[in-house]
Design an enzyme around this catalytic site. Structure first.
Site, mmCIF file in Angstrom:
data_model
loop_
_atom_site.group_PDB
_atom_site.id
_atom_site.type_symbol
_atom_site.label_atom_id
_atom_site.label_comp_id
_atom_site.label_asym_id
_atom_site.label_seq_id
_atom_site.Cartn_x
_atom_site.Cartn_y
_atom_site.Cartn_z
ATOM 1 N N ASN A 48 -20.552 8.089 -13.188
ATOM 2 C CA ASN A 48 -21.650 8.465 -12.352
ATOM 3 C C ASN A 48 -21.337 7.882 -11.043
ATOM 4 O OD1 ASN A 48 -23.213 9.928 -14.420
ATOM 5 N ND2 ASN A 48 -23.810 7.924 -15.131
ATOM 6 N N LYS A 88 -25.473 15.649 -9.748
ATOM 7 C CA LYS A 88 -25.870 14.591 -10.758
ATOM 8 C C LYS A 88 -26.106 13.257 -10.123
ATOM 9 C CE LYS A 88 -25.937 12.394 -14.516
ATOM 10 N NZ LYS A 88 -24.985 11.701 -15.361
ATOM 11 N N ASN A 130 -29.401 10.438 -10.423
ATOM 12 C CA ASN A 130 -29.059 9.090 -10.587
ATOM 13 C C ASN A 130 -29.560 8.106 -9.516
ATOM 14 O OD1 ASN A 130 -27.943 9.285 -13.153
ATOM 15 N ND2 ASN A 130 -25.902 9.897 -12.160
ATOM 16 N N ASN A 144 -32.675 6.272 -11.578
ATOM 17 C CA ASN A 144 -32.331 4.831 -12.221
ATOM 18 C C ASN A 144 -32.821 3.598 -11.440
ATOM 19 O OD1 ASN A 144 -29.721 4.536 -14.088
ATOM 20 N ND2 ASN A 144 -29.824 6.623 -13.065
ATOM 21 N N SER A 193 -29.809 4.600 -17.755
ATOM 22 C CA SER A 193 -29.016 3.733 -18.004
ATOM 23 C C SER A 193 -29.225 2.350 -17.157
ATOM 24 C CB SER A 193 -27.571 3.962 -17.364
ATOM 25 O OG SER A 193 -27.527 4.314 -16.127
ATOM 26 N N GLU A 215 -25.557 -0.926 -13.038
ATOM 27 C CA GLU A 215 -24.821 -0.289 -12.072
ATOM 28 C C GLU A 215 -25.636 0.294 -10.836
ATOM 29 O OE1 GLU A 215 -21.723 3.399 -12.712
ATOM 30 O OE2 GLU A 215 -23.424 3.441 -13.898
#
Length: 236
Positions: free
Chosen positions: A6, A108, A112, A116, A177, A189
């Site tokens: 990612n 994507k 994210n 996130n 995540s 991350e």
């Protein structure tokens, strides 16, 4: 080497063209070690779409998604990319060979880089973020900033912003995540997903105030977790 990841990859500006061709992103390869050890000419890009959760060490719960689009960095449809695609297909997965893997990467990343950090800070799932008016608008503002950066770099989004948010909402009560990492006390991350877009904003001269704010807050959260050797969870 198929880089299944990612965020913005270290090879982003390899075979890119334009004023930023060959630029090394400090947020993802600060010393240049990755690029030195894995030369970009050996790389096939890949975008990972499935949503999953690491329920315990060595156990991954797959929630939905089976697409792993791949593509050469120069946009060619090569024999080696075709072979890799066929390997995925034999495993029951979808891995079409794309002529613009960076555009797919941005599609994507669009989700994210927004959902996130918002989820890590709010401890909310995707559907909750999308259905709460204030965080839905925050996500949209961050996505508009990222879109301006991407379009400056020649990217065209094949999906409109509202549809991208709707797609995230459809995933349901999924913890991103980054939220999973915060709850488990793992180093989240952050730089590849958020910091890299901040850096690209600086490189292109495009302001990203909403992304900058989310980045600062989630970086501080990560630092606090390290300093206190702790994790952050919502307790009933």
């Amino acid at each position: 080497v198929v880089t299944m990841q990612n965020g913005v990859p270290y090879w982003y500006f390899h075979e890119h063209g334009g004023a930023l061709a060959g630029t090394r992103l400090q947020t993802v390869d600060p010393t240049g070690l990755i690029g030195e050890k894995i030369p970009a000419r050996h790389v096939i890009g890949c975008v990972v779409y499935p949503a999953s959760e690491l329920t315990e060490p060595g156990v991954v719960h797959h929630i939905e998604g089976e697409r792993f689009p791949i593509g050469e960095l120069d946009g060619s449809v090569s024999a080696r990319a075709t072979r890799v695609s066929e390997c995925f297909a034999r495993g029951g997965l979808k891995a079409p060979v794309l002529e613009d893997i960076r555009a797919e990467m941005w599609l994507k990343l669009w989700g994210n880089l927004t959902f996130n950090p918002i989820s890590a800070l709010s401890h909310a799932t995707l559907v909750d973020i999308c259905q709460f008016p204030l965080t839905r608008e925050l996500a949209a503002s961050m996505m508009r900033e990222a879109q301006a950066v991407a379009e400056h770099l020649g990217i065209t989004f094949r999906v409109p912003l509202d549809k991208r948010i709707a797609g995230a909402e459809k995933v349901g009560k999924h913890k991103t995540s980054m939220l999973q990492d915060v709850e488990a006390g793992r180093d989240p991350e952050i730089d590849a997903l958020v910091g890299s877009v901040v850096e690209l904003g600086r490189l292109t001269g495009i302001a990203t105030p909403h992304i900058d704010t989310a980045y600062a807050l989630v970086k501080l959260l990560a630092q606090t977790m390290v300093q206190q050797s702790g994790r952050v969870q919502m307790q009933p």
